[in-house]
Scaffold this motif. Structure first.
Motif, PDB file in Angstrom:
ATOM      1  N   ASN B  26       0.761  -1.602  -0.102  1.00 52.90           N
ATOM      2  CA  ASN B  26       0.384  -0.263  -0.265  1.00 52.90           C
ATOM      3  C   ASN B  26       0.663   1.033  -0.005  1.00 52.90           C
ATOM      4  O   ASN B  26       1.635   1.291   1.043  1.00 52.90           O
ATOM      5  N   VAL B  31       3.549  -5.227   3.137  1.00 51.75           N
ATOM      6  CA  VAL B  31       3.932  -6.463   4.547  1.00 51.75           C
ATOM      7  C   VAL B  31       3.573  -7.645   3.869  1.00 51.75           C
ATOM      8  O   VAL B  31       3.042  -8.568   2.573  1.00 51.75           O
ATOM      9  N   ILE B  40       5.078  -5.098   8.153  1.00 49.75           N
ATOM     10  CA  ILE B  40       4.991  -3.872   7.771  1.00 49.75           C
ATOM     11  C   ILE B  40       6.379  -2.765   7.634  1.00 49.75           C
ATOM     12  O   ILE B  40       6.729  -2.151   8.879  1.00 49.75           O
ATOM     13  N   ALA B  62      -1.017 -11.541   4.169  1.00 54.37           N
ATOM     14  CA  ALA B  62      -1.358 -10.494   5.476  1.00 54.37           C
ATOM     15  C   ALA B  62      -1.897  -8.749   4.516  1.00 54.37           C
ATOM     16  O   ALA B  62      -1.070  -9.049   3.395  1.00 54.37           O
ATOM     17  N   ARG B  63      -2.886  -8.468   3.871  1.00 52.37           N
ATOM     18  CA  ARG B  63      -2.757  -7.156   3.494  1.00 52.37           C
ATOM     19  C   ARG B  63      -3.532  -5.798   3.977  1.00 52.37           C
ATOM     20  O   ARG B  63      -4.291  -5.981   4.626  1.00 52.37           O
ATOM     21  N   ILE B  64      -2.951  -4.678   3.047  1.00 53.97           N
ATOM     22  CA  ILE B  64      -3.209  -3.445   3.851  1.00 53.97           C
ATOM     23  C   ILE B  64      -4.299  -3.197   2.790  1.00 53.97           C
ATOM     24  O   ILE B  64      -4.575  -2.938   1.987  1.00 53.97           O
ATOM     25  N   CYS B  71      -5.694  -3.222   8.727  1.00 54.09           N
ATOM     26  CA  CYS B  71      -4.119  -4.222   8.152  1.00 54.09           C
ATOM     27  C   CYS B  71      -5.434  -5.948   7.974  1.00 54.09           C
ATOM     28  O   CYS B  71      -6.055  -5.764   9.412  1.00 54.09           O
ATOM     29  N   SER B  73      -5.089  -9.889   8.823  1.00 56.28           N
ATOM     30  CA  SER B  73      -4.227 -10.636   8.320  1.00 56.28           C
ATOM     31  C   SER B  73      -4.994 -12.165   8.653  1.00 56.28           C
ATOM     32  O   SER B  73      -5.336 -12.219   9.858  1.00 56.28           O
ATOM     33  N   ILE B  85      -4.208   0.666  11.888  1.00 50.71           N
ATOM     34  CA  ILE B  85      -2.729   0.783  11.549  1.00 50.71           C
ATOM     35  C   ILE B  85      -2.393   2.069  11.837  1.00 50.71           C
ATOM     36  O   ILE B  85      -1.017   2.607  11.273  1.00 50.71           O
TER      37      ILE B  85
END
Lengths: 139, 600
Positions: B26, B31, B40, B62-64, B71, B73, B85
């Motif tokens: 992102n 991440v 991150i 995991a993704r933002i 986030c 996860s 976050i």
């Protein structure tokens, strides 16, 4: 509860009274006399340094202590709580530990107005932060 | 009486052979996951690193969110955690158990409201749900094997494509997500599927080394990219921020850049020749950095204008750090991990952005100890039963086998190395064994000064031996520990010895008087892994399995500085880096540095 039959010396009560009423003495260390027949005052101190109090708890012998614990309650000013310590480190002799455990009640019952009780077997249990945590609960 | 958190040097992503590892990004942040931790980090600002250790089980992806505020996860049990976050405290937004097996991939929709998580499960392989309530927003169906990847069209009308081991891609309409059709283009496992940022197209790659392009709205197959194909499984693909290019990472150790319009290869980057150089994941950040992940965990950052090699490579431990030592220069340390790797790292205020690889052959199994000599050499021991020497930036080719499993290592005068092993203690000089001690007790820790060697045993005692260059002669026994002696450290002037044990107690001994100085250093509640003295010998730091770090004072044994939860999973090494800077390394593979202000 088993009792050792050890008596409490008059000095203990007097010292405690002056701590409670006089507000000058900060803490008292109690121990057993040399022939284990009576509980006596080992030290009275006016030092406000908590580290000095910790230094007076020996590394390998049990003690009792009364400490006039002062702390700040958030948004409600200062609070004082008279705290009773049973200090019984892991390294002390078993006979000593037994004797101190069975004599504790005699001393504890003769002191009126104790607000909190702390049992310690190592220094992390009597550290300022952990005592503060216990004492400030419900204050 | 205080400490301040300083830098954090993160671990690198965990990888599995033959499986694709998902990297998220992102803006300039990427991440990824390793063990229970989520990391991150910012590619443009190396100091901006955060880790999250809220998962109970090993994390997988995991993704933002596109909004940048949350986030998501997921872990091997099918649990997805959504956490904040934007703030400091990483507040949990929700925890949802979405499928019954491991989650292989998850994706946010363009509005940062819905999440689709896919993976392995008994009754279903994927789930679509709202990020704030966990309530279902459709169903992910149509696959017969584990789903490897999911991608969602970032704009309305939403579409979701899922790629599976059953060699098919299922195209869903949403939201709520409904089955639309099955796309049968690949002939083997489909490893990754990605939508372009504009949502016009999506691409899929698979173990058949093929790349296909599809229409983003209808799911119609537009064609295959056949120009100079990969020769091995393609593990991941990513789109450029301007939608014109696609990058693919493959197990044939190459990364290829494609022009989407002409379907021609623009650049091919080749990375190494070993299994460790297989490429298993990729992401293309909004800041135009192409990141491709090697099996070894190395993050290769490419610039699309530079054709021959990565612009930079970010290295780091992939497994928990089991031993670490500060080199005499104090600005560099060595960290050994559970997979046998040893990396060197210079503190970032001295200009380093990443760990550096040591040249030469390293250990084949867990590094159980590293010790440094005053001359700048370092000696490491591993569960491959080898003692290795490190000089400068690499291993010395010569290697000395140990007679049994080494547990602890210390360096004495003229680079004599003392190794405590399961069956005895060896003294080794220039790769030659000069003395072997076979005591009745089982040795567990060792420390050395110019003339003295202290050996701790599983019998809870520490023994002192005099060392004359030829043999060890027992001179005293020190008692006071309550468990197996697990760490020993002499103060710099050799007058004091700190002995930590498996019960969490540290006993400080006076060497001259052969008596206990204090047992007040007893705040840890689990095995002491490491002890480190400051140069002036006034303070000693300890790291323990209980995850805490304490800094103790010799002058005032009742005062200490507590760094609680310094390393999730346990602290395995503590080391001083110059005045008042402490570094701790732990089971999560991360190194954290702390600025310590000592008690007045």
């Amino acid at each position: 509860m088993s009792q050792s039959g050890v008596g409490v010396s008059q000095n203990c009560i007097n010292a405690y009274q002056s701590l409670k009423l006089g507000k000058k003495i900060k803490y008292i260390i109690f121990t057993l006399n040399s022939d284990n027949t009576e509980i006596v005052v080992e030290k009275e101190s006016e030092s406000t340094n908590y580290d000095e109090f910790l230094a007076d708890l020996p590394e390998a012998e049990p003690r009792w202590a009364v400490y006039d614990f002062e702390f700040e309650k958030e948004g409600a000013g200062k609070r004082n709580k008279i705290t009773f310590f049973s200090w019984s480190p892991d390294d002390s002799k078993i006979k000593q530990k037994m004797l101190f455990a069975s004599s504790k009640d005699a001393l504890r019952r003769s002191l009126v107005g104790i607000a909190a009780e702390i049992q310690g077997t190592d220094y992390s249990e009597v550290a300022y932060e952990s005592v503060l945590d216990k004492v400030s609960r419900g204050a | 009486m205080s400490f301040k958190r300083s830098d954090l040097y993160p671990c690198n992503p965990a990888t599995t052979r033959g499986e694709s590892t998902k990297l998220g990004s992102n803006s300039d942040k990427i991440v990824y996951t390793n063990g229970r931790a989520v990391v991150i980090r910012d590619l443009k600002n190396p100091a901006a690193v955060t880790t999250y250790s809220g998962h109970v089980q090993n994390t997988t992806v995991a993704r933002i969110s596109p909004s940048g505020y949350y986030c998501a996860s997921a872990d091997i049990t099918g649990t997805v955690r959504v956490w904040d976050i934007a703030g400091e405290d990483q507040a949990l937004k929700g925890e949802y158990k979405v499928i019954s097996g491991t989650v292989k991939d998850l994706e946010w929709d363009g509005e940062s409201k819905r999440i689709v998580a896919v993976g392995d499960g008994r009754d279903k392989f994927g789930h679509a749900f709202m990020m704030d309530s966990g309530s279902s927003t459709g169903e992910i169906i149509g696959h017969s094997k584990v789903i490897n990847a999911v991608s969602i069209r970032g704009q309305r009308p939403f579409r979701a494509a899922t790629a599976s081991d059953d060699a098919t891609i299922v195209f869903h309409q949403g939201a709520p997500y409904k089955y639309e059709k099955t796309i049968k283009t690949h002939t083997k496992f489909v490893q990754d599927v990605r939508y372009s940022p504009s949502g016009d197209h999506f691409a899929s790659v698979g173990s058949d080394a093929k790349i296909f392009l599809y229409d983003g709205k209808t799911g119609e197959t537009l064609g295959e990219i056949t120009d100079s194909p990969h020769s091995g499984s393609i593990m991941a693909c990513s789109w450029s921020p301007d939608n014109t290019a696609l990058v693919t990472s493959a197990a044939d150790r190459t990364v290829k850049l494609w022009d989407v319009e002409t379907r021609k290869a623009l650049t091919t980057w080749t990375l190494g020749s070993t299994v460790h150089d297989q490429q298993v994941g990729s992401t293309w950040t909004a800041g135009d950095d192409i990141v491709s992940l090697s099996m070894s965990g190395a993050l290769n950052v490419f610039d699309r204008r530079v054709g021959d090699k990565p612009a930079r490579v970010l290295l780091g431990p992939q497994k928990s750090i089991t031993a670490a030592v500060a080199l005499p220069s104090a600005s560099t340390f060595l960290a050994g991990s559970a997979d046998g790797r040893i990396l060197s790292r210079t503190y970032s205020d001295a200009g380093a952005e990443s760990y550096a690889q040591l040249e030469g052959e390293g250990h084949a199994a867990l590094v159980s100890g590293i010790a440094a000599s005053a001359e700048g050499k370092a000696f490491s021991i591993g569960f491959d039963d080898k003692l290795r020497e490190i000089e400068g930036s690499g291993f010395v080719p010569a290697v000395c086998p140990t007679s049994s499993q080494p547990k602890s290592v210390a360096v004495g005068p003229d680079s004599t190395v003392f190794v405590a092993e399961a069956s005895g203690v060896e003294a080794i000089r220039s790769n030659q064994r000069v003395f072997e001690l076979n005591p009745k007790f089982a040795p567990s820790a060792v420390a050395a000064t110019e003339t003295l060697v202290a050996i701790g045993g599983e019998d809870q005692k520490v023994r002192l031996y005099a060392w004359d260059g030829k043999a060890l002669a027992e001179s005293a026994t020190l008692e006071g520990n309550k468990g197996t002696v697990s760490a020993l450290a002499f103060s710099p002037d050799g007058s004091l010895l700190a002995a930590g044990d498996s019960s969490g107690k540290i006993v400080l001994f006076d060497i001259k008087e052969k008596k206990t100085v204090t047992t007040r250093w007893s705040f840890h509640s689990a095995r002491i892994h490491s002890l480190a003295w400051t140069a002036d010998g006034q303070h000693c730091a300890s790291g323990s399995l209980d995850t805490h770090v304490y800094v103790w004072s010799v002058q005032k044994p009742m005062r200490n500085i507590a760094i609680k939860n310094a390393g999730p999973g346990g602290v395995s090494a503590v080391l001083w880096a110059g005045d008042g800077r402490l570094a701790s390394a732990g089971a999560d593979g991360c190194v954290r540095t702390w600025d310590i202000t000592f008690h007045a």
